[in-house]
Motif scaffolding. Sequence first.
Motif, mmCIF file in Angstrom:
data_model
loop_
_atom_site.group_PDB
_atom_site.id
_atom_site.type_symbol
_atom_site.label_atom_id
_atom_site.label_comp_id
_atom_site.label_asym_id
_atom_site.label_seq_id
_atom_site.Cartn_x
_atom_site.Cartn_y
_atom_site.Cartn_z
ATOM 1 N N TYR A 242 31.583 54.716 25.361
ATOM 2 C CA TYR A 242 32.316 53.725 25.836
ATOM 3 C C TYR A 242 32.113 52.764 26.571
ATOM 4 N N THR A 243 32.544 51.516 25.868
ATOM 5 C CA THR A 243 32.414 50.236 26.593
ATOM 6 C C THR A 243 33.811 49.290 26.796
ATOM 7 N N SER A 244 34.121 48.524 27.402
ATOM 8 C CA SER A 244 35.004 47.790 27.893
ATOM 9 C C SER A 244 35.344 46.842 27.387
ATOM 10 N N TRP A 288 23.332 52.972 28.226
ATOM 11 C CA TRP A 288 24.216 51.868 27.076
ATOM 12 C C TRP A 288 23.175 51.839 25.691
ATOM 13 N N VAL A 289 24.411 51.091 25.323
ATOM 14 C CA VAL A 289 23.757 51.138 23.584
ATOM 15 C C VAL A 289 22.499 50.669 23.410
ATOM 16 N N THR A 290 22.211 49.971 23.927
ATOM 17 C CA THR A 290 20.270 49.423 23.526
ATOM 18 C C THR A 290 19.856 50.673 23.873
ATOM 19 N N GLY A 291 19.761 51.650 25.015
ATOM 20 C CA GLY A 291 19.031 52.441 24.976
ATOM 21 C C GLY A 291 19.281 53.832 23.633
ATOM 22 N N THR A 364 14.613 40.006 24.627
ATOM 23 C CA THR A 364 15.672 40.101 25.107
ATOM 24 C C THR A 364 17.652 40.527 24.702
ATOM 25 N N VAL A 365 17.502 41.098 25.548
ATOM 26 C CA VAL A 365 19.221 41.624 25.024
ATOM 27 C C VAL A 365 20.174 41.474 26.584
ATOM 28 N N GLY A 366 21.142 41.556 26.120
ATOM 29 C CA GLY A 366 22.380 41.545 26.398
ATOM 30 C C GLY A 366 23.079 40.940 27.395
ATOM 31 N N GLU A 367 22.476 39.307 26.968
ATOM 32 C CA GLU A 367 23.690 38.512 27.985
ATOM 33 C C GLU A 367 22.717 37.219 26.835
ATOM 34 N N PRO A 368 23.430 36.117 27.361
ATOM 35 C CA PRO A 368 22.731 34.698 26.920
ATOM 36 C C PRO A 368 21.121 34.742 28.491
ATOM 37 N N VAL A 389 11.692 37.476 21.043
ATOM 38 C CA VAL A 389 12.872 37.500 20.215
ATOM 39 C C VAL A 389 14.138 37.668 20.946
ATOM 40 N N ASP A 390 14.928 36.333 21.142
ATOM 41 C CA ASP A 390 16.139 36.537 21.816
ATOM 42 C C ASP A 390 17.457 37.466 21.115
ATOM 43 N N THR A 391 17.315 38.368 21.050
ATOM 44 C CA THR A 391 19.179 39.652 20.061
ATOM 45 C C THR A 391 19.973 39.697 20.288
ATOM 46 N N TRP A 392 21.066 39.330 20.157
ATOM 47 C CA TRP A 392 22.456 39.475 20.005
ATOM 48 C C TRP A 392 22.745 40.331 19.620
ATOM 49 N N TRP A 393 23.433 41.134 19.768
ATOM 50 C CA TRP A 393 24.521 42.194 19.246
ATOM 51 C C TRP A 393 24.809 42.815 20.117
ATOM 52 N N GLN A 394 25.909 43.911 19.949
ATOM 53 C CA GLN A 394 26.419 44.205 20.955
ATOM 54 C C GLN A 394 27.385 45.717 20.967
ATOM 55 N N THR A 395 27.318 46.489 21.551
ATOM 56 C CA THR A 395 28.188 48.315 21.894
ATOM 57 C C THR A 395 28.416 47.939 19.957
ATOM 58 N N GLU A 396 29.577 47.374 19.478
ATOM 59 C CA GLU A 396 29.861 47.749 18.221
ATOM 60 C C GLU A 396 29.759 47.787 16.937
ATOM 61 N N THR A 397 28.252 46.686 17.321
ATOM 62 C CA THR A 397 27.368 46.257 15.835
ATOM 63 C C THR A 397 26.349 47.102 15.722
ATOM 64 N N PHE A 476 35.679 39.863 14.754
ATOM 65 C CA PHE A 476 36.039 39.130 16.238
ATOM 66 C C PHE A 476 34.751 39.762 16.719
ATOM 67 N N THR A 477 33.903 38.804 17.660
ATOM 68 C CA THR A 477 33.344 39.255 18.446
ATOM 69 C C THR A 477 33.743 39.534 19.918
ATOM 70 N N GLY A 478 33.870 37.953 19.901
ATOM 71 C CA GLY A 478 35.169 38.080 21.806
ATOM 72 C C GLY A 478 33.860 37.462 22.788
ATOM 73 N N TRP A 490 24.130 29.445 19.307
ATOM 74 C CA TRP A 490 22.974 29.664 21.114
ATOM 75 C C TRP A 490 24.761 30.580 21.141
ATOM 76 N N ILE A 491 25.102 31.857 21.468
ATOM 77 C CA ILE A 491 25.778 31.888 22.027
ATOM 78 C C ILE A 491 26.067 31.819 23.528
ATOM 79 N N THR A 492 27.621 31.458 23.735
ATOM 80 C CA THR A 492 27.588 30.678 25.100
ATOM 81 C C THR A 492 28.496 31.812 26.322
ATOM 82 N N HIS A 504 25.406 43.809 31.459
ATOM 83 C CA HIS A 504 26.677 45.209 31.238
ATOM 84 C C HIS A 504 27.887 44.744 31.450
ATOM 85 N N ARG A 505 28.939 45.695 29.825
ATOM 86 C CA ARG A 505 30.345 45.152 30.134
ATOM 87 C C ARG A 505 30.897 45.434 30.918
ATOM 88 N N MET A 506 32.026 44.617 31.419
ATOM 89 C CA MET A 506 33.440 44.810 32.869
ATOM 90 C C MET A 506 34.522 44.714 32.277
#
Length: 626
Positions: A242-244, A288-291, A364-368, A389-397, A476-478, A490-492, A504-506
């Motif tokens: 589950y994710t917000s 969380w998905v990273t885990g 790193t992961v989770g936020e900019p 490595v600054d890794t961008w991804w999401q629960t969805e990916t 669309f990633t949001g 550069w994820i903003t 963590h997503r809320m």
Amino acid sequence: MNAQELAARHEAVNEDAESYWLEEAKRLDWYSFPTTANRSSFDEGDFGIRWFEDGELNVTVNCLDRHLATRGDRTAIIFEGDEPGEGYSLTYAQVHEEVCRFANALKACGVGKGDRVAIYMPMIPEAAFAMLGCARIGAIHSVVFGGFSPDSLADRIEDCGAKLLVTADEGVRGGKRIPLKDNADKALEKSPVEAVIMVRRTGGEVNFVEGRDRWWHDLREEVSATCEPEKMNAEDPLFILYTSGSTGKPKGVMHTTGGYLLWVTATFDIVFGATDEDVFWCTADVGWVTGHSYVVYAPLANGATTVMFDGVPNYPDFGRFWETSNRLGVTIFYTAPTALRALMREGDEWVKQHDRSQIRLLGTVGEPINPEAWNWYHEVVGDGRCEIVDTWWQTETGGMLITPVPGAVKTKPGSATLPLPGVYTKLVDNDGKELTGPAEGNLCLTQSWPGQMRGVWGDDERFFQTYFTTYPGMYFTGDGCRRDDDGYHWITGRVDDVINVSGHRMGTAEVESALVAHPKVAEAAVVGMPHDVKGQGIYAYVTLNAGEPESEELRQELRQFVRKEIGAIASPDAIQFAPALPKTRSGKIMRRILRKIAEGEPDKVGDVSTLAEPAVVDALIKGAQA
Ligand code: 6R9
């Protein structure tokens, strides 16, 4: 991997994606090797995400059985408890046996293929046994973070229709006990399950319901140590998490067997490149998905050694990460920017006290990550020696999508750099028009990748609606993203109503509905605010019922209330009592204005002429809590 090797991969997948992915699929062991790779479409008419759809495999065979012949005695999991040194290691052979036993225990409790199992656990190896035990027999797990409230757990159990719950007597974090079983009992009053398997973690006294509850240590002795793996189709569900999102209750993101496992296996190998000399530590919780992806599935599928840490970065002191890394011989360390920012402000001494010379790669992961934190990580933690490595991804990916590949992609502090092979990004403006060259816009993905989520549990329409209708034909990633002259990303941050609190997503809607559930609250609007450590904090505007006096006590009470309703991570950092909220004449709350006030930039609220009562804004600016 060097730049040529990475370029060759990009070229191969761009030229003939089908062949590339079928070649990549050889990373896994299949009962029946797939004859096709991508059969996905983002278009309304024939929408669907499908990969390797005639392939058959079992996830645990890939994570465990296939390693037994050559590396059965190699360490699979190093468990590190809340107290430094409280822990033990398990070999692949041992984990294999525990997973088979767990699978048999699940069966003994009536769980079979396709059934859902909720997991509400501390970060102990039994959490991984439970996840893998499900995968062994084709049951679908849904892990619920141990920090969530009984109500949040109940909602998730109900939504996925879990038949069984796996939990523990208590958790321990930073020296404090967490009443997991008590919470679970409360949740089960609302959303019952047929059976509960309870792991003994602390030995604390807990309620035990005869006929429903079973101790893991008892069950474990009753069942066989071998369990035939279930043959699963590549598109059979593996888990729900589950994710917000922007609206409504958290959604059950569903991942399937073949594509997900291949994606996490490949990305782990390409980005971390762990060998037999490495010890990999991802500090994320399995809630969380990273885990899921980088504590459990990817390291084990690659035959690596993974650390499971049941503690916190500041206990017993701020040197915990580095003391433990040194003691366990960690070579690759993966954490969230929020943890780095929290440690950075405590001073360099906590780091320098401990030898970190064995660490070779940092992630790193989770936020900019802000460049200050990036530089601190690089200079102080990594002694200027380790790549980041600054890794961008999401629960969805499912796994990483945009990240540097060590040895092949030059990093820039604060940039997740470039998409991995087979990942195609596009920036669009708010009207969906493509932005070319250096630009800032909304981040979309134009083609599917194997690790993409397959659906929202129980709500097919919501999957398509949420991700594929804002910019038709694209996912669309949001997230917002700036692309520079070198094509670096550069994820903003989120551009929707999702707040990223400590990685963590809320959803703002979730916090709002918790607040309005309080008897004294008439209305609430929640936005993100900048926060030094958490990245973003939660800023709540609350309108009380008529005649209700405002007070500091009530602020505290509301914070506690949200904590109880959702969990500590949702507790507002700032609460502003607002006699009225800025609304359009049609009654829509103007969040843009609320955001600017919360961000401490009231001069940038912009045009307020469309508001029903423009004077509301001045009152809000005067009462700002920032
Ligand atoms: C893996 C994970 C996803 C959201 C995502 C984005 C943010 C994650 C990031 C990042 C900038 C990074 N995010 N990694 N932002 N740089 N390296 O965190 O999944 O919990 O679903 O969150 O987190 O905003 O959209 P999840």
